[in-house]
Design an enzyme around this catalytic site. Structure first.
Site, PDB file in Angstrom:
ATOM      1  N   LYS A   1       3.703   1.453  -6.186  1.00 32.43           N
ATOM      2  CA  LYS A   1       2.343   1.381  -5.630  1.00 32.43           C
ATOM      3  C   LYS A   1       1.492   2.528  -6.186  1.00 32.43           C
ATOM      4  O   LYS A   1       0.359   2.328  -6.607  1.00 32.43           O
ATOM      5  CB  LYS A   1       2.394   1.414  -4.094  1.00 32.43           C
ATOM      6  CG  LYS A   1       2.883   0.087  -3.527  1.00 32.43           C
ATOM      7  CD  LYS A   1       3.233   0.135  -2.054  1.00 32.43           C
ATOM      8  CE  LYS A   1       3.848  -1.203  -1.633  1.00 32.43           C
ATOM      9  NZ  LYS A   1       4.315  -1.233  -0.248  1.00 32.43           N
TER      10      LYS A   1
ATOM     11  N   GLN B   1       5.040   3.024   4.604  1.00 33.50           N
ATOM     12  CA  GLN B   1       6.037   2.085   4.079  1.00 33.50           C
ATOM     13  C   GLN B   1       7.052   1.723   5.174  1.00 33.50           C
ATOM     14  O   GLN B   1       7.635   2.606   5.805  1.00 33.50           O
ATOM     15  CB  GLN B   1       6.749   2.709   2.864  1.00 33.50           C
ATOM     16  CG  GLN B   1       7.730   1.784   2.186  1.00 33.50           C
ATOM     17  CD  GLN B   1       7.061   0.569   1.541  1.00 33.50           C
ATOM     18  OE1 GLN B   1       6.037   0.685   0.881  1.00 33.50           O
ATOM     19  NE2 GLN B   1       7.635  -0.606   1.739  1.00 33.50           N
TER      20      GLN B   1
ATOM     21  N   ASP C   1      -2.727  -2.139   4.530  1.00 34.40           N
ATOM     22  CA  ASP C   1      -1.676  -3.146   4.704  1.00 34.40           C
ATOM     23  C   ASP C   1      -2.156  -4.279   5.616  1.00 34.40           C
ATOM     24  O   ASP C   1      -1.535  -5.339   5.685  1.00 34.40           O
ATOM     25  CB  ASP C   1      -0.428  -2.501   5.326  1.00 34.40           C
ATOM     26  CG  ASP C   1       0.698  -2.350   4.317  1.00 34.40           C
ATOM     27  OD1 ASP C   1       0.674  -3.064   3.300  1.00 34.40           O
ATOM     28  OD2 ASP C   1       1.598  -1.533   4.566  1.00 34.40           O
TER      29      ASP C   1
END
Ligand code: NAD
Length: 313
Positions: free
Chosen positions: A53, A97, A120
């Site tokens: 990422k 994460q 997200d």
């Protein structure tokens, strides 16, 4: 007949070049979007995902940083870090994460992320925005699936779509997006009766259940588009032989690395029946990162629109 392969890498590259053009525009206005990725503990898959990422940000010129915290981190410590990032002006996106270590209250942590920086799209505010079709940040994997369908010219309106999996991060949001694009949607899960028969009704079948190669030809309507979201690793020779015996490239990869990836779909079984299919790897996965870039730029724009710079007095 063999299904058309929907190449996620090509679609990712298209999207990244669009993001790159948008970033140039933003730079001209003095804006450089920034993403912070928080990694807690030593999960090897999470380590790879977060590194990719950050790498993807760097390749586009998005500012990025990765905060690595020890496996023993407590909820309170993580909340403090999230609050710091919420306050930092140059950070537009915050990604925590998952999965977090078991002592951490993941729901509390996700709730602490400023919804405007929630790239997200997992915060209840953003999930609510998605439900009610308000502007907001849409979870990356479901948004990526819609991009694959649209950019591959797969019709959605009026089609029957079947989603296997009802998680908050894939199954439910992708079902909502398909419904918002006027598909008639059925959501299946572990208690669905006669799953293959329900799946065979789908012109579009999205498999997001996390069970290696479970979806075979008997789940697929002839000509259907099959989107394989699952990612599992095969580490036993018998499993690799079961799915890939005629595939020299895969057998070679397994010999070299001791593992190979598979989705929720058994490709050898489904390819002759489906009309189109996303491969694993190289299907949905690349889109997830691309949509994170899209969301980071979107967050930078949305935040500035919501909080215009104060007029100097
Ligand atoms: P999850 O475990 O949270 O949810 C799985 C869902 O599948 C559940 O709703 C469950 O009811 C359903 N399910 C499980 N077994 C089933 C069965 N036998 N029959 C019918 N339904 C069943 O998983 P998730 O987070 O939604 O992820 C699903 C898969 O997608 C995983 O393999 C994950 O690694 C992968 N994933 C991939 C990406 C990507 O970028 N490609 C992103 C997110 C998740």
């Amino acid at each position: 007949m063999s299904a058309r392969i929907l190449n996620g890498n090509e679609i990712r590259d298209q999207i990244k070049s669009e993001v790159s053009a948008e970033l140039k525009q933003l730079q001209e206005s003095g804006i450089r979007p920034g993403l912070a990725v928080i990694l807690v503990g030593n999960n090897p898959a999470s380590e790879i995902y977060t590194r990719n990422k950050v790498k993807s940000c760097e390749s586009l010129g998005i500012y990025s940083e990765r905060l690595i915290l020890p496996e023993t981190t407590k909820t309170e410590e993580l909340l403090i870090r999230v609050e710091e990032l919420n306050r930092r002006e140059e950070i537009d996106g915050i990604l925590v994460q998952l999965p977090l270590p078991s002592q951490v209250d993941s729901k509390r942590v996700l709730l602490a992320v400023d919804p405007q920086k929630d790239v997200d799209g997992f915060h209840p505010v953003n999930l609510g925005n998605l439900l009610s079709q308000r502007p907001g940040l849409v979870p990356c994997t479901p948004a990526g699936i819609l991009e694959i369908l649209k950019r591959s010219g797969i019709p959605i309106e009026g089609q029957r779509a079947v989603v296997i999996g009802r998680s908050d991060i894939v199954g439910k949001p992708v079902a909502l997006l398909l419904m918002h694009h006027n598909a008639t949607v059925t959501i299946c899960h572990s208690r669905t009766r006669d799953l293959p028969a329900v799946c065979r009704e789908g012109d579009i079948l999205v498999a997001a259940l996390g069970k290696a190669g479970m979806v075979t030809a008997q789940y697929v309507k002839p000509g259907a588009t099959v989107i394989d979201v699952g990612i599992s690793q095969l580490t036993q020779l018998a499993d690799v032989e079961r799915f890939f015996s005629g595939n020299a490239k895969r057998m070679e990869e397994f010999e070299k690395k001791g593992a190979t990836l598979i989705g929720d779909v058994d490709p050898a079984s489904v390819m002759p029946v489906a009309g189109a299919i996303t491969p694993v790897p190289g299907g949905v996965g690349p889109l997830t990162i691309a949509m994170l870039m899209v969301n980071t730029v979107r967050a930078a724009r949305l935040r500035r629109a919501a909080y215009p710079a104060p007029v100097p007095s």
